[in-house]
Design an enzyme around this catalytic site. Sequence first.
Site, PDB file in Angstrom:
ATOM      1  N   ASP A  31       6.995   0.982  -4.209  1.00 23.22           N
ATOM      2  CA  ASP A  31       7.210   0.306  -3.213  1.00 23.22           C
ATOM      3  C   ASP A  31       8.027   0.537  -2.210  1.00 23.22           C
ATOM      4  O   ASP A  31       8.335   1.001  -2.300  1.00 23.22           O
ATOM      5  CB  ASP A  31       7.660  -0.453  -4.950  1.00 23.22           C
ATOM      6  CG  ASP A  31       8.771  -1.639  -3.624  1.00 23.22           C
ATOM      7  OD1 ASP A  31       8.268  -1.831  -2.421  1.00 23.22           O
ATOM      8  OD2 ASP A  31       9.505  -1.810  -4.088  1.00 23.22           O
ATOM      9  N   LYS A  94       8.340  -1.017   8.322  1.00 23.61           N
ATOM     10  CA  LYS A  94       7.519  -1.720   7.554  1.00 23.61           C
ATOM     11  C   LYS A  94       7.100  -2.470   8.383  1.00 23.61           C
ATOM     12  O   LYS A  94       6.665  -3.872   9.179  1.00 23.61           O
ATOM     13  CB  LYS A  94       7.865  -2.318   5.870  1.00 23.61           C
ATOM     14  CG  LYS A  94       7.004  -2.913   5.572  1.00 23.61           C
ATOM     15  CD  LYS A  94       7.471  -3.786   4.385  1.00 23.61           C
ATOM     16  CE  LYS A  94       6.559  -3.343   3.505  1.00 23.61           C
ATOM     17  NZ  LYS A  94       7.306  -3.720   1.983  1.00 23.61           N
ATOM     18  N   GLU A 193       2.830  -7.441  -4.107  1.00 18.61           N
ATOM     19  CA  GLU A 193       4.197  -7.766  -4.430  1.00 18.61           C
ATOM     20  C   GLU A 193       4.764  -8.631  -5.564  1.00 18.61           C
ATOM     21  O   GLU A 193       4.879  -7.804  -6.274  1.00 18.61           O
ATOM     22  CB  GLU A 193       5.121  -7.280  -3.316  1.00 18.61           C
ATOM     23  CG  GLU A 193       5.042  -5.611  -2.855  1.00 18.61           C
ATOM     24  CD  GLU A 193       6.066  -6.595  -1.291  1.00 18.61           C
ATOM     25  OE1 GLU A 193       6.536  -7.100  -0.909  1.00 18.61           O
ATOM     26  OE2 GLU A 193       6.007  -5.314  -0.429  1.00 18.61           O
ATOM     27  N   ASP A 215      11.050 -13.791  -5.373  1.00 15.98           N
ATOM     28  CA  ASP A 215      11.284 -12.761  -4.456  1.00 15.98           C
ATOM     29  C   ASP A 215      12.282 -12.840  -3.660  1.00 15.98           C
ATOM     30  O   ASP A 215      12.274 -13.585  -2.287  1.00 15.98           O
ATOM     31  CB  ASP A 215      10.226 -12.596  -4.348  1.00 15.98           C
ATOM     32  CG  ASP A 215      10.251 -10.620  -3.181  1.00 15.98           C
ATOM     33  OD1 ASP A 215      11.659 -10.304  -3.534  1.00 15.98           O
ATOM     34  OD2 ASP A 215       9.331  -9.978  -3.393  1.00 15.98           O
TER      35      ASP A 215
END
Lengths: 624, 207
Positions: A31, A94, A193, A215
């Site tokens: 992850d 990211k 994800e 999430d």
Amino acid sequence: MEVLLDIMEPGKSPDPHQAVPGARKRVVGIDLGTTYSLVAAIGVEGQPLCIPDEDGRVALPSVVHYGADGRIITGETARDLAPSHPVETILSVKRYMGRGVEDIRRRHPMIPHVLEEGPGGMVRIVAGERTVSPVEVSSEILKELKSRAEDTLGGPLHGVVITVPAYFDDAQRQATKDAARVAGLEVLRLLNEPTAAALAYGLEKGREGMYAIYDLGGGTFDVSLLKLEKGIFQVRATGGDSALGGDDFDHWLMARFLGELGEEHPQPGLIQACRKLAREVKERLSDEEEVAYALPGGTTGRVTRDAFEAGIRELARKTLPICRRVLKDGGVGAEELQGVVLVGGSTRVPLVRRLVAEFFGREPLTDLDPDQVVALGAAHQADLLGGNDTQEMLLLDVTPLSLGIETMGDLVEKIVPRNSPIPTARAQDFTTFKDGQTAMAVHVVQGERELASQCRSLARFELRGIPPMAAGAARIRVTYRVDADGLLTVAAREETTGVEQSIVVQPSYGLTDEEIAGMLQEAMRHGAADMEARLLNEARVEAERVLAAAGSALRDDGDLLNENELKRVKALMLALWETSRGQSAATIDQAVREMDAGTRFFAQRRMDRSLQGAMTGRKVDDFA
Amino acid sequence: MANVVCWSCRGVTGPGLFCRTCDAILPVDHGVDFFRLFGLEVGFVVDRTLLEERYRELQKRLHPDFFASRGAMERRLSLEHVTRVNEALRTLTHPLERAGYLLRLAGWQEEKIPPDTAFLAEVMEQREALDEVDPGAGDAHERLATLRAEAEQRARAEEARLAEMFVAAFGADGQEWLPRIARHTDRLRYHQRFLEELDRLEDQAFE
């Protein structure tokens, strides 16, 4: 499909690869997160486990420090160096993956780094003595996780599955793959994800049915609806909000602290200190009813969980309309869900859990650690692919945002609605607006707003060579095709002549997940104002059309009217023209109706004439 | 259904998704309607569970992921098949689209049927009730919920009427039913639009 079923029901018919100890390939799931990164593998008992570092910590802060001596430091140590060495230390890389310089400057105006444009338009970051690409920075994080995994598993890795946000586009996915290659890792697959989280629950617990994946991370919120059944993972709907996450909760506490210090214009150093303290206090409030703290300078204070929850309630509640819409788009009621899966550190906040439980009418699933569940799901997928790479878990995806076309008056006609299963093809017919029009502009837009100028522009092209015809006589079919990879092709074709133009569009290219979620948010916020603007635009377009039709009717068949009648029609036209410049859609509609009523006799006469064959009656429809 | 020559093995093959000789994926047969594609009986009433089960079965056989390493022809055909399967799913899932599709199957040419004035008056009244709701007001949730319950009831009732009429239409003198069905399909469209309007207001009230 047999092997898939075996995996859904572990133990019943063991995979030969797994039956022989030592025959299992060394594969892991990673992850690669904005704030933290984790690596997981299937343990000796067949359960996925996150691999800890020497100090027992599983979450590696996604931070890379480039030292003056050429040393590269990652993780906790790098994060500790960030305040004193802001330029040499890169956080949250990211966000820069697969992005251009302009893109990043526009979106993150506050970053402390000097950016340069590298080959292919991708960004380069000046980190102290060095200039690095986001791909290299990410690869440092991956290398750290790789060596951690190899030490634990006792040898080189055969392959990895890396997770990415559902909204990541091709460039971002490619950059992630490149980072893995630079780190010397073989990517078996990139996995979305939310899908990874669903996979962890689906495979781990042998669950089937409809699941909502909630999430809430540090900076973004995502919710997906997935159906798990017999080896097929079907995404039913997705939605989110970029400007919403645990950082906003910290912000509330931070503002409180600064208020207590009486600082109206605090220095950056003080802000950083308060932010750090806010995060610690927030985390402690998940377990404690009241927390005492000491502010920089020695001031002390206390905050209760009740006060904290009252402060962040409105923020946390903002996730609920999004959940509601995703359920609606997915066509299921909350009571039809088999479970709600919590992902992301911010779902540890008790208030968030309570709101989710209340909204969905059930306790959310937390038997898998929300910080780890994505990595655990990725480990499962890696095991599956590494163990037997002919086996496929079929993933059926959807379009995250609506795809439309701009029509007259800046309006958007949606052609492919959001959350449509892909691949898909949808067509809509359009016509010319003016007599003798020989070209039509096609403007492809993405988003949920009612006006084209408020959506994201994807492409423009022009269909030329339409033979001159009366307004409304041409038939132009516009077709949108989205293939299984999300690639959009738009074609426009004039049906009577077969004149055609087409263009290939990358729908998600240059559009971040934050942007997509942000656009959805905007659409909701501005729904009412949009509707008004849309109605006004529509009314104006209609008025214009009626006026144009009347004009050409008068030109062609004006001789059917006597002088008085002609005056009346012209007066009506003038009245409509003046009204159409006003701001009220209702008044314009009224004027259109009056015009319509007042000219019906004229339309009737034209119809009669055309029936008698004296002239073609083609434009009668336009007028009546 | 006439036999065709397989593009891949040049052998004769019957209708279907795959060649019965060489198992190559065959071109999309647009003569096969959506109901037959999903192995369902033609009619307005559709078993959602069965529909989704058949959808998954078709995806497992036809999805482009399974053809990624094959030739260009097979990849293209797989894409075309699955695009149509998705279109069929959408059409058969939504009652309004299903009604329109059935009408077209029955040979109905899309003429505009003027709505009856009594119905239009009802629609106007409902619209006015909707316009009176202020999404910011305290009672908005309650009022919208009431309006939704009523609107959904009207839509369900319209669907039940359509189901009956479609049964009759597939019997003797079916063509005579089509204008009536078209009119009721139009009514269902009004209800649908009203519900969409309601969605928008609910989004605002829920914020």
